[in-house]
Design a protein around this motif. Sequence first.
Motif, PDB file in Angstrom:
ATOM      1  N   GLU A 166       8.024  14.367   5.757  1.00 25.19           N
ATOM      2  CA  GLU A 166       7.330  13.282   4.742  1.00 25.19           C
ATOM      3  C   GLU A 166       6.531  13.618   3.730  1.00 25.19           C
ATOM      4  OE1 GLU A 166       6.442   9.906   7.255  1.00 25.19           O
ATOM      5  OE2 GLU A 166       4.395   9.861   5.917  1.00 25.19           O
ATOM      6  N   TYR A 167       6.561  13.194   2.552  1.00 25.42           N
ATOM      7  CA  TYR A 167       5.487  13.524   1.800  1.00 25.42           C
ATOM      8  C   TYR A 167       5.073  12.132   0.957  1.00 25.42           C
ATOM      9  CZ  TYR A 167       3.785  14.770  -3.102  1.00 25.42           C
ATOM     10  OH  TYR A 167       3.036  15.054  -4.363  1.00 25.42           O
ATOM     11  N   GLY A 168       3.808  11.615   1.106  1.00 22.68           N
ATOM     12  CA  GLY A 168       3.640  10.340   0.597  1.00 22.68           C
ATOM     13  C   GLY A 168       1.945  10.117   0.039  1.00 22.68           C
ATOM     14  N   ALA A 169       1.660   9.324  -0.403  1.00 26.72           N
ATOM     15  CA  ALA A 169       0.197   9.122  -0.690  1.00 26.72           C
ATOM     16  C   ALA A 169      -0.115   7.734  -0.430  1.00 26.72           C
ATOM     17  CB  ALA A 169       0.102   9.363  -2.286  1.00 26.72           C
ATOM     18  N   SER A 170      -1.375   7.710   0.152  1.00 30.82           N
ATOM     19  CA  SER A 170      -1.530   6.073   0.588  1.00 30.82           C
ATOM     20  C   SER A 170      -1.645   4.998  -0.734  1.00 30.82           C
ATOM     21  CB  SER A 170      -2.869   6.147   1.351  1.00 30.82           C
ATOM     22  OG  SER A 170      -3.794   6.682   0.585  1.00 30.82           O
ATOM     23  N   GLU A 171      -2.474   5.573  -1.807  1.00 27.20           N
ATOM     24  CA  GLU A 171      -2.425   4.824  -2.854  1.00 27.20           C
ATOM     25  C   GLU A 171      -1.217   4.661  -3.474  1.00 27.20           C
ATOM     26  OE1 GLU A 171      -3.478   8.872  -4.426  1.00 27.20           O
ATOM     27  OE2 GLU A 171      -3.263   8.068  -2.575  1.00 27.20           O
ATOM     28  N   LEU A 172      -0.029   5.113  -3.195  1.00 27.65           N
ATOM     29  CA  LEU A 172       1.511   4.978  -3.756  1.00 27.65           C
ATOM     30  C   LEU A 172       2.483   4.278  -2.678  1.00 27.65           C
ATOM     31  CD1 LEU A 172       1.711   8.109  -5.909  1.00 27.65           C
ATOM     32  CD2 LEU A 172       1.217   5.671  -6.873  1.00 27.65           C
ATOM     33  N   ASP A 173       2.927   4.944  -1.926  1.00 25.59           N
ATOM     34  CA  ASP A 173       4.048   4.904  -1.242  1.00 25.59           C
ATOM     35  C   ASP A 173       4.749   6.003  -0.589  1.00 25.59           C
ATOM     36  OD1 ASP A 173       6.430   3.574  -0.089  1.00 25.59           O
ATOM     37  OD2 ASP A 173       6.831   2.410  -1.839  1.00 25.59           O
ATOM     38  N   LEU A 174       5.772   6.170   0.156  1.00 24.49           N
ATOM     39  CA  LEU A 174       6.427   7.255   0.684  1.00 24.49           C
ATOM     40  C   LEU A 174       6.956   8.031  -0.916  1.00 24.49           C
ATOM     41  CD1 LEU A 174       8.500   6.690   3.757  1.00 24.49           C
ATOM     42  CD2 LEU A 174       7.254   8.749   3.229  1.00 24.49           C
ATOM     43  N   ILE A 175       6.574   9.238  -0.891  1.00 19.47           N
ATOM     44  CA  ILE A 175       7.101   9.953  -2.238  1.00 19.47           C
ATOM     45  C   ILE A 175       8.528  10.489  -2.096  1.00 19.47           C
ATOM     46  CG2 ILE A 175       6.614  11.333  -3.876  1.00 19.47           C
ATOM     47  CD1 ILE A 175       3.717  10.896  -3.468  1.00 19.47           C
ATOM     48  N   ALA A 176       8.534  11.267  -0.919  1.00 22.95           N
ATOM     49  CA  ALA A 176       9.801  11.802  -0.577  1.00 22.95           C
ATOM     50  C   ALA A 176       9.958  11.993   0.878  1.00 22.95           C
ATOM     51  CB  ALA A 176      10.002  13.132  -1.241  1.00 22.95           C
ATOM     52  N   PHE A 177      11.156  11.871   1.261  1.00 18.57           N
ATOM     53  CA  PHE A 177      11.396  11.793   2.930  1.00 18.57           C
ATOM     54  C   PHE A 177      12.722  12.723   3.134  1.00 18.57           C
ATOM     55  CE2 PHE A 177      12.421   9.572   6.772  1.00 18.57           C
ATOM     56  CZ  PHE A 177      11.184   9.749   7.349  1.00 18.57           C
TER      57      PHE A 177
ATOM     58  N   VAL B  27       3.789  14.085 -11.142  1.00 18.91           N
ATOM     59  CA  VAL B  27       3.152  12.628 -12.048  1.00 18.91           C
ATOM     60  C   VAL B  27       3.987  11.571 -11.572  1.00 18.91           C
ATOM     61  CG1 VAL B  27       2.710  11.389 -14.116  1.00 18.91           C
ATOM     62  CG2 VAL B  27       2.140  13.886 -13.694  1.00 18.91           C
ATOM     63  N   ILE B  28       3.440  10.476 -11.040  1.00 17.12           N
ATOM     64  CA  ILE B  28       4.126   9.250 -10.453  1.00 17.12           C
ATOM     65  C   ILE B  28       3.743   7.894 -10.959  1.00 17.12           C
ATOM     66  CG2 ILE B  28       4.593   8.318  -8.190  1.00 17.12           C
ATOM     67  CD1 ILE B  28       4.143  10.863  -6.710  1.00 17.12           C
ATOM     68  N   THR B  29       4.617   7.071 -10.991  1.00 17.26           N
ATOM     69  CA  THR B  29       4.163   5.699 -11.534  1.00 17.26           C
ATOM     70  C   THR B  29       4.830   4.610 -10.521  1.00 17.26           C
ATOM     71  OG1 THR B  29       4.843   6.249 -13.945  1.00 17.26           O
ATOM     72  CG2 THR B  29       5.192   3.832 -13.326  1.00 17.26           C
ATOM     73  N   SER B  30       3.848   3.612  -9.896  1.00 19.06           N
ATOM     74  CA  SER B  30       4.269   2.767  -9.207  1.00 19.06           C
ATOM     75  C   SER B  30       4.859   1.729  -9.847  1.00 19.06           C
ATOM     76  CB  SER B  30       3.026   2.379  -8.402  1.00 19.06           C
ATOM     77  OG  SER B  30       3.236   1.325  -7.500  1.00 19.06           O
ATOM     78  N   LEU B  31       6.156   1.322  -9.634  1.00 20.93           N
ATOM     79  CA  LEU B  31       6.948   0.364 -10.495  1.00 20.93           C
ATOM     80  C   LEU B  31       6.601  -1.098 -10.097  1.00 20.93           C
ATOM     81  CD1 LEU B  31      10.343   2.212 -10.326  1.00 20.93           C
ATOM     82  CD2 LEU B  31       8.854   2.255 -12.205  1.00 20.93           C
ATOM     83  N   PHE B  32       5.869  -1.142  -8.921  1.00 16.64           N
ATOM     84  CA  PHE B  32       5.577  -2.848  -8.468  1.00 16.64           C
ATOM     85  C   PHE B  32       4.005  -2.991  -8.348  1.00 16.64           C
ATOM     86  CE2 PHE B  32       9.847  -2.100  -7.248  1.00 16.64           C
ATOM     87  CZ  PHE B  32      10.615  -3.320  -7.395  1.00 16.64           C
ATOM     88  N   ASN B  33       3.206  -2.317  -8.564  1.00 12.14           N
ATOM     89  CA  ASN B  33       1.850  -2.499  -7.982  1.00 12.14           C
ATOM     90  C   ASN B  33       1.156  -3.243  -9.302  1.00 12.14           C
ATOM     91  OD1 ASN B  33      -0.760  -2.773  -7.107  1.00 12.14           O
ATOM     92  ND2 ASN B  33      -1.245  -0.659  -6.728  1.00 12.14           N
ATOM     93  N   LYS B  34       0.884  -4.474  -9.330  1.00 10.64           N
ATOM     94  CA  LYS B  34       0.475  -5.427 -10.539  1.00 10.64           C
ATOM     95  C   LYS B  34      -1.096  -5.392 -10.253  1.00 10.64           C
ATOM     96  CE  LYS B  34       4.348  -8.100 -11.621  1.00 10.64           C
ATOM     97  NZ  LYS B  34       4.941  -9.448 -11.604  1.00 10.64           N
ATOM     98  N   ALA B  35      -1.374  -5.139  -9.032  1.00 14.89           N
ATOM     99  CA  ALA B  35      -3.255  -5.248  -9.094  1.00 14.89           C
ATOM    100  C   ALA B  35      -3.842  -4.127  -9.512  1.00 14.89           C
ATOM    101  CB  ALA B  35      -3.464  -5.387  -7.612  1.00 14.89           C
ATOM    102  N   HIS B  36      -3.240  -2.952  -9.633  1.00  9.31           N
ATOM    103  CA  HIS B  36      -3.974  -1.818  -9.999  1.00  9.31           C
ATOM    104  C   HIS B  36      -2.841  -0.647 -10.676  1.00  9.31           C
ATOM    105  CE1 HIS B  36      -6.101   2.149  -9.798  1.00  9.31           C
ATOM    106  NE2 HIS B  36      -7.086   1.324  -9.355  1.00  9.31           N
TER     107      HIS B  36
END
Length: 437
Positions: free
Chosen positions: A251-262, A297-306
Amino acid sequence: MLKLFDLTLKFNGYPIKEAKAELRKIVAQSTTEHQLFIENKKREIVEFHLQNNAFYQQLVGSKTFKSWGDLPILNKQNLQKPLNERLSNGYNSKNTYVNKTSGSSGDPFIFAKDKYCHALTWASYMYRFGWFGIDFNRSIQARFYGIPLDFIGNKKERFKDFLSKRFRFPVFDLSDQALEKVLKKFENTKFDYLNGYTSSLVLFAKFLRKQNLILKETCPTLKVCMVTSEMLFEEDKILLETQFGIPIINEYGASELDLIAFENPEGEWQVNTETLFVEILDDKNNVLPYGQEGRIVITSLFNKAHPFIRYDIGDIGILDAKSTLDKPILKKLIGRNNDVALLPSGKKAPGLTFYYVTKSIIEDDGNVKEFIIKQTKIDTFEIEYVSETELNLEQIQKIKQAIALYLEPNLAFKFTRKNALERTNRGKLKQFTSLLK
């Protein structure tokens, strides 16, 4: 059956039912529909933050943009300022999910997600774990993670573990004596799966090898093991598969984003394209073709707060040449490996233990910009840090108390404030390094 995990999320304001329904729709899209979905979500999230987020407006230098490639690359240093200066209009620390990054790259910061975005993160985890027959509402997890040791923090985590059907094995002591107790718990509990830091699970597997034991024989209900937070090397994967007797899922993830790859059931490291958009860039911020190594380089498609738009996570990777826009495959991830600390008492603690120690110096004022920890002798550690102002005696005392709590007492620590920290040739910081032979 009572879905306690789902109910807990709902009770805390995370609309998990709606998030699961949206994720199902996204997963069901055709290739053409999914490509259109990604392009629309990219445009929507940028336009939202350009209109509603002063921090992002300032970063872009405008309230409009012409093309995706014109957008700046967001890095961790950009984010080291108080959270309330980075939140979108209408969002605050009370109506969002707020947490700290692990600082495993040495660049810690506090972040926020709106509650719907965080619900989607959970939906994404549930969907992927479901590939291997794991149900968060039913399956029992053996969790090899850190845990806060202060009274309130510890009780909160333990309560969350109870609601989430998790039994946590704290990883601050992985000596043989501690692992004997871990093994006893597996003899008496019908665990469905393991989940935890790679280095901790590897130490447990080495202990089992010494005892000539296969974990699946001790605990026949085990189905699968998910490793996270650190690199999984091929020889370690073979060791884990051999000693646990079950599939090992990366599993590859980042708490500030999401699961990145699984890792999917076909053994491919499948990138999350439902809630994220992942690019591989060269040193000049050009998008590299599939098969070439570059910055993730990653974009969070749903995070409106930040805003996490074109966010350089600090890792290097390669997307497989056979990748497509709707199914990218991560061929290689470079980085995220931490040493293990050996202590005078015989305790062994993974490098990520220092996340819990250094949480005590990661304040929301953004003073401490970066830090690394080196073990120079069995009882001696050096903390090198970059900050606007020097750590004061009170802060140093706080860190020493945390060290005694998470590691053991009577360790010697030297604090050195620096203008810049030594980085690898790839520009990464390794948060913990052992210089012991």
